[in-house]
Design a protein around this motif. Structure first.
Motif, PDB file in Angstrom:
ATOM      1  N   VAL A  41       0.339   0.831 -28.247  1.00 19.54           N
ATOM      2  CA  VAL A  41       0.663  -0.313 -28.244  1.00 19.54           C
ATOM      3  C   VAL A  41       1.988  -0.839 -29.323  1.00 19.54           C
ATOM      4  O   VAL A  41       2.030  -0.091 -30.257  1.00 19.54           O
ATOM      5  CB  VAL A  41      -0.525  -1.481 -28.813  1.00 19.54           C
ATOM      6  N   GLU A  42       2.842  -1.406 -28.674  1.00 12.02           N
ATOM      7  CA  GLU A  42       3.959  -1.606 -29.532  1.00 12.02           C
ATOM      8  C   GLU A  42       3.807  -3.041 -30.227  1.00 12.02           C
ATOM      9  O   GLU A  42       3.586  -4.225 -29.707  1.00 12.02           O
ATOM     10  CB  GLU A  42       5.313  -1.589 -28.653  1.00 12.02           C
ATOM     11  N   VAL A  43       4.277  -3.038 -31.632  1.00 11.34           N
ATOM     12  CA  VAL A  43       3.914  -4.552 -32.275  1.00 11.34           C
ATOM     13  C   VAL A  43       5.447  -4.573 -33.223  1.00 11.34           C
ATOM     14  O   VAL A  43       6.103  -3.737 -33.569  1.00 11.34           O
ATOM     15  CB  VAL A  43       2.948  -4.296 -33.072  1.00 11.34           C
ATOM     16  N   LYS A  44       5.907  -5.963 -32.914  1.00 12.25           N
ATOM     17  CA  LYS A  44       7.156  -6.393 -33.514  1.00 12.25           C
ATOM     18  C   LYS A  44       7.027  -7.779 -34.135  1.00 12.25           C
ATOM     19  O   LYS A  44       6.119  -8.606 -33.577  1.00 12.25           O
ATOM     20  CB  LYS A  44       8.165  -6.648 -32.534  1.00 12.25           C
ATOM     21  N   PHE A  45       7.615  -7.972 -35.130  1.00 12.40           N
ATOM     22  CA  PHE A  45       7.460  -9.179 -35.795  1.00 12.40           C
ATOM     23  C   PHE A  45       8.908  -9.920 -35.603  1.00 12.40           C
ATOM     24  O   PHE A  45       9.971  -9.207 -36.297  1.00 12.40           O
ATOM     25  CB  PHE A  45       7.468  -8.879 -37.453  1.00 12.40           C
ATOM     26  N   GLU A  46       8.842 -11.112 -34.755  1.00  8.28           N
ATOM     27  CA  GLU A  46      10.186 -11.740 -34.526  1.00  8.28           C
ATOM     28  C   GLU A  46      10.245 -13.212 -34.680  1.00  8.28           C
ATOM     29  O   GLU A  46       9.087 -13.685 -34.106  1.00  8.28           O
ATOM     30  CB  GLU A  46      10.684 -11.205 -32.959  1.00  8.28           C
ATOM     31  N   SER A  47      11.099 -13.690 -35.268  1.00  9.25           N
ATOM     32  CA  SER A  47      11.291 -15.084 -35.280  1.00  9.25           C
ATOM     33  C   SER A  47       9.922 -15.902 -35.689  1.00  9.25           C
ATOM     34  O   SER A  47       9.545 -16.925 -34.937  1.00  9.25           O
ATOM     35  CB  SER A  47      11.946 -15.697 -34.140  1.00  9.25           C
ATOM     36  N   GLY A  48       9.021 -15.311 -36.772  1.00  8.80           N
ATOM     37  CA  GLY A  48       8.269 -16.158 -37.369  1.00  8.80           C
ATOM     38  C   GLY A  48       6.852 -15.766 -36.390  1.00  8.80           C
ATOM     39  O   GLY A  48       5.801 -16.714 -36.803  1.00  8.80           O
ATOM     40  N   ALA A  49       6.570 -14.722 -35.536  1.00  5.46           N
ATOM     41  CA  ALA A  49       5.532 -14.569 -34.781  1.00  5.46           C
ATOM     42  C   ALA A  49       5.494 -13.017 -34.598  1.00  5.46           C
ATOM     43  O   ALA A  49       6.516 -12.234 -34.499  1.00  5.46           O
ATOM     44  CB  ALA A  49       5.586 -15.180 -33.375  1.00  5.46           C
ATOM     45  N   VAL A  50       4.249 -12.436 -34.396  1.00 12.78           N
ATOM     46  CA  VAL A  50       4.036 -11.102 -34.285  1.00 12.78           C
ATOM     47  C   VAL A  50       3.683 -11.078 -32.779  1.00 12.78           C
ATOM     48  O   VAL A  50       2.999 -11.598 -32.083  1.00 12.78           O
ATOM     49  CB  VAL A  50       2.602 -10.561 -34.998  1.00 12.78           C
ATOM     50  N   LYS A  51       4.712 -10.106 -31.935  1.00 11.01           N
ATOM     51  CA  LYS A  51       4.513 -10.056 -30.679  1.00 11.01           C
ATOM     52  C   LYS A  51       4.042  -8.453 -30.253  1.00 11.01           C
ATOM     53  O   LYS A  51       4.315  -7.462 -30.947  1.00 11.01           O
ATOM     54  CB  LYS A  51       5.844 -10.094 -29.964  1.00 11.01           C
ATOM     55  N   VAL A  52       3.224  -8.288 -29.263  1.00 10.88           N
ATOM     56  CA  VAL A  52       2.487  -7.146 -28.915  1.00 10.88           C
ATOM     57  C   VAL A  52       2.817  -6.853 -27.618  1.00 10.88           C
ATOM     58  O   VAL A  52       2.637  -7.697 -26.835  1.00 10.88           O
ATOM     59  CB  VAL A  52       0.949  -7.353 -29.340  1.00 10.88           C
ATOM     60  N   ALA A  53       2.967  -5.558 -27.085  1.00  5.76           N
ATOM     61  CA  ALA A  53       3.406  -5.126 -25.746  1.00  5.76           C
ATOM     62  C   ALA A  53       2.718  -3.749 -25.602  1.00  5.76           C
ATOM     63  O   ALA A  53       2.785  -3.015 -26.731  1.00  5.76           O
ATOM     64  CB  ALA A  53       4.958  -5.422 -25.536  1.00  5.76           C
ATOM     65  N   PRO A  54       2.592  -3.421 -24.386  1.00  6.20           N
ATOM     66  CA  PRO A  54       1.848  -2.051 -24.129  1.00  6.20           C
ATOM     67  C   PRO A  54       3.098  -1.260 -23.963  1.00  6.20           C
ATOM     68  O   PRO A  54       4.477  -1.759 -23.633  1.00  6.20           O
ATOM     69  CB  PRO A  54       1.100  -2.121 -22.630  1.00  6.20           C
ATOM     70  N   LYS A  55       3.203   0.067 -24.711  1.00  2.75           N
ATOM     71  CA  LYS A  55       4.183   0.970 -24.690  1.00  2.75           C
ATOM     72  C   LYS A  55       4.307   1.457 -23.343  1.00  2.75           C
ATOM     73  O   LYS A  55       5.579   2.055 -22.737  1.00  2.75           O
ATOM     74  CB  LYS A  55       4.050   2.025 -25.805  1.00  2.75           C
ATOM     75  N   PHE A  56       3.156   1.860 -22.670  1.00  4.03           N
ATOM     76  CA  PHE A  56       3.317   2.595 -21.308  1.00  4.03           C
ATOM     77  C   PHE A  56       2.528   1.613 -20.236  1.00  4.03           C
ATOM     78  O   PHE A  56       1.918   0.678 -20.683  1.00  4.03           O
ATOM     79  CB  PHE A  56       2.437   4.026 -21.576  1.00  4.03           C
ATOM     80  N   LYS A  57       2.548   2.115 -18.965  1.00  3.78           N
ATOM     81  CA  LYS A  57       1.927   1.435 -17.770  1.00  3.78           C
ATOM     82  C   LYS A  57       0.419   1.930 -17.705  1.00  3.78           C
ATOM     83  O   LYS A  57       0.038   1.964 -16.484  1.00  3.78           O
ATOM     84  CB  LYS A  57       2.768   1.426 -16.791  1.00  3.78           C
ATOM     85  N   THR A  58      -0.197   2.522 -18.372  1.00  7.21           N
ATOM     86  CA  THR A  58      -1.433   3.026 -18.459  1.00  7.21           C
ATOM     87  C   THR A  58      -2.478   2.048 -18.307  1.00  7.21           C
ATOM     88  O   THR A  58      -2.498   0.839 -19.095  1.00  7.21           O
ATOM     89  CB  THR A  58      -1.914   4.328 -19.464  1.00  7.21           C
ATOM     90  N   ASN A  59      -3.634   2.303 -17.819  1.00  8.79           N
ATOM     91  CA  ASN A  59      -4.666   1.322 -17.980  1.00  8.79           C
ATOM     92  C   ASN A  59      -5.189   1.349 -19.522  1.00  8.79           C
ATOM     93  O   ASN A  59      -5.729   0.104 -20.012  1.00  8.79           O
ATOM     94  CB  ASN A  59      -5.898   1.891 -17.153  1.00  8.79           C
ATOM     95  N   ARG A  60      -5.325   2.372 -20.203  1.00  2.00           N
ATOM     96  CA  ARG A  60      -5.496   2.269 -21.730  1.00  2.00           C
ATOM     97  C   ARG A  60      -4.787   1.276 -22.569  1.00  2.00           C
ATOM     98  O   ARG A  60      -5.133   0.678 -23.365  1.00  2.00           O
ATOM     99  CB  ARG A  60      -5.631   3.608 -22.296  1.00  2.00           C
ATOM    100  N   ALA A  61      -3.413   1.524 -22.164  1.00  4.91           N
ATOM    101  CA  ALA A  61      -2.407   0.752 -22.890  1.00  4.91           C
ATOM    102  C   ALA A  61      -2.447  -1.022 -22.785  1.00  4.91           C
ATOM    103  O   ALA A  61      -2.548  -1.678 -23.375  1.00  4.91           O
ATOM    104  CB  ALA A  61      -0.928   1.164 -22.701  1.00  4.91           C
ATOM    105  N   GLN A  62      -2.910  -0.896 -21.187  1.00  5.71           N
ATOM    106  CA  GLN A  62      -2.932  -2.451 -20.961  1.00  5.71           C
ATOM    107  C   GLN A  62      -4.254  -3.000 -21.599  1.00  5.71           C
ATOM    108  O   GLN A  62      -4.298  -4.071 -21.927  1.00  5.71           O
ATOM    109  CB  GLN A  62      -3.171  -2.426 -19.386  1.00  5.71           C
ATOM    110  N   ALA A  63      -5.512  -2.239 -21.704  1.00  5.75           N
ATOM    111  CA  ALA A  63      -6.411  -2.642 -22.242  1.00  5.75           C
ATOM    112  C   ALA A  63      -6.577  -2.955 -23.882  1.00  5.75           C
ATOM    113  O   ALA A  63      -7.022  -3.916 -24.331  1.00  5.75           O
ATOM    114  CB  ALA A  63      -7.733  -1.706 -22.163  1.00  5.75           C
ATOM    115  N   MET A  64      -5.545  -1.955 -24.460  1.00  9.48           N
ATOM    116  CA  MET A  64      -5.634  -2.057 -25.906  1.00  9.48           C
ATOM    117  C   MET A  64      -4.494  -3.141 -26.599  1.00  9.48           C
ATOM    118  O   MET A  64      -4.785  -3.443 -27.587  1.00  9.48           O
ATOM    119  CB  MET A  64      -5.223  -0.851 -26.619  1.00  9.48           C
ATOM    120  N   TYR A  65      -3.618  -3.485 -25.681  1.00 11.95           N
ATOM    121  CA  TYR A  65      -2.698  -4.722 -26.277  1.00 11.95           C
ATOM    122  C   TYR A  65      -3.227  -5.836 -26.365  1.00 11.95           C
ATOM    123  O   TYR A  65      -2.903  -6.657 -27.309  1.00 11.95           O
ATOM    124  CB  TYR A  65      -1.391  -4.581 -25.478  1.00 11.95           C
ATOM    125  N   GLY A  66      -4.253  -6.390 -25.584  1.00 14.61           N
ATOM    126  CA  GLY A  66      -4.872  -7.584 -25.433  1.00 14.61           C
ATOM    127  C   GLY A  66      -5.791  -7.587 -26.907  1.00 14.61           C
ATOM    128  O   GLY A  66      -5.961  -8.658 -27.660  1.00 14.61           O
TER     129      GLY A  66
END
Length: 177
Positions: A41-66
């Motif tokens: 999971v990729e995590v960034k702090f931008e404009s007063g909010a923390v944004k989370v996104a999957p690094k890869f298109k795998t099922n595990r990454a999709q499950a972990m970013y939520g």
């Protein structure tokens, strides 16, 4: 694809958020918390909010970013409002009392159960049959509540035991002649 993970976690005023690699740190009026996000999971702090996104298109990454987004939201809620669980004790002679820094429970055993309160958790006993557990970390508050409930879980025939305040106990009928 997670629908929860797509929404950014807004950091309210009075809360300081920092993202260092995979570690998210929150500091607010109730204290300081941190969470290490999964490597997928990729995590960034931008404009007063923390944004989370999957690094890869795998099922595990999709499950972990939520999951990661929910954990970061719990950090924000923990340092601003905190978490609370209420337990109720049902049964004749069953009661709870504070004894210094320990919780003393009389649950029908030959001895009283003494529970040592962990650091960062506050336990209050407004009535002998009610226990209120509060703290900043959602996981620890839930774990302490589960440990106390495990000493005498509610039984289905008379409903005696320690239960969550909002828990429904399915009652069974006793033996018939």
């Amino acid at each position: 694809m997670s629908r929860v993970g797509k929404r950014p976690v807004v950091v309210p005023s009075g809360v300081t958020a920092t993202v260092e690699g995979q570690t998210v740190k929150m500091k607010g009026p109730k204290g300081q918390l941190q969470f290490v996000v999964h490597d997928d999971v990729e995590v960034k702090f931008e404009s007063g909010a923390v944004k989370v996104a999957p690094k890869f298109k795998t099922n595990r990454a999709q499950a972990m970013y939520g999951t990661a987004r929910a954990q970061v939201a719990n950090l924000v809620e923990g340092v601003t409002k905190g978490f609370e669980k209420k337990l109720e004790i049902t049964g004749v002679g069953y009661r709870a009392a504070m004894q210094g820094k320990n919780l003393q429970l009389a649950l029908g055993y030959s001895h009283d159960v003494v529970y040592a309160i962990p650091e960062g958790i506050t336990i209050a006993v407004p009535k002998p049959t009610e226990i209120t557990i509060s703290g900043t970390d959602s996981q620890r508050v839930g774990q302490v509540a589960a440990e106390i409930r495990a000493y005498r879980p509610p039984e289905p025939y008379k409903g005696k035991g320690v239960k969550y305040a909002n828990e429904f106990i399915f009652r069974k009928e006793g033996k018939k002649k």
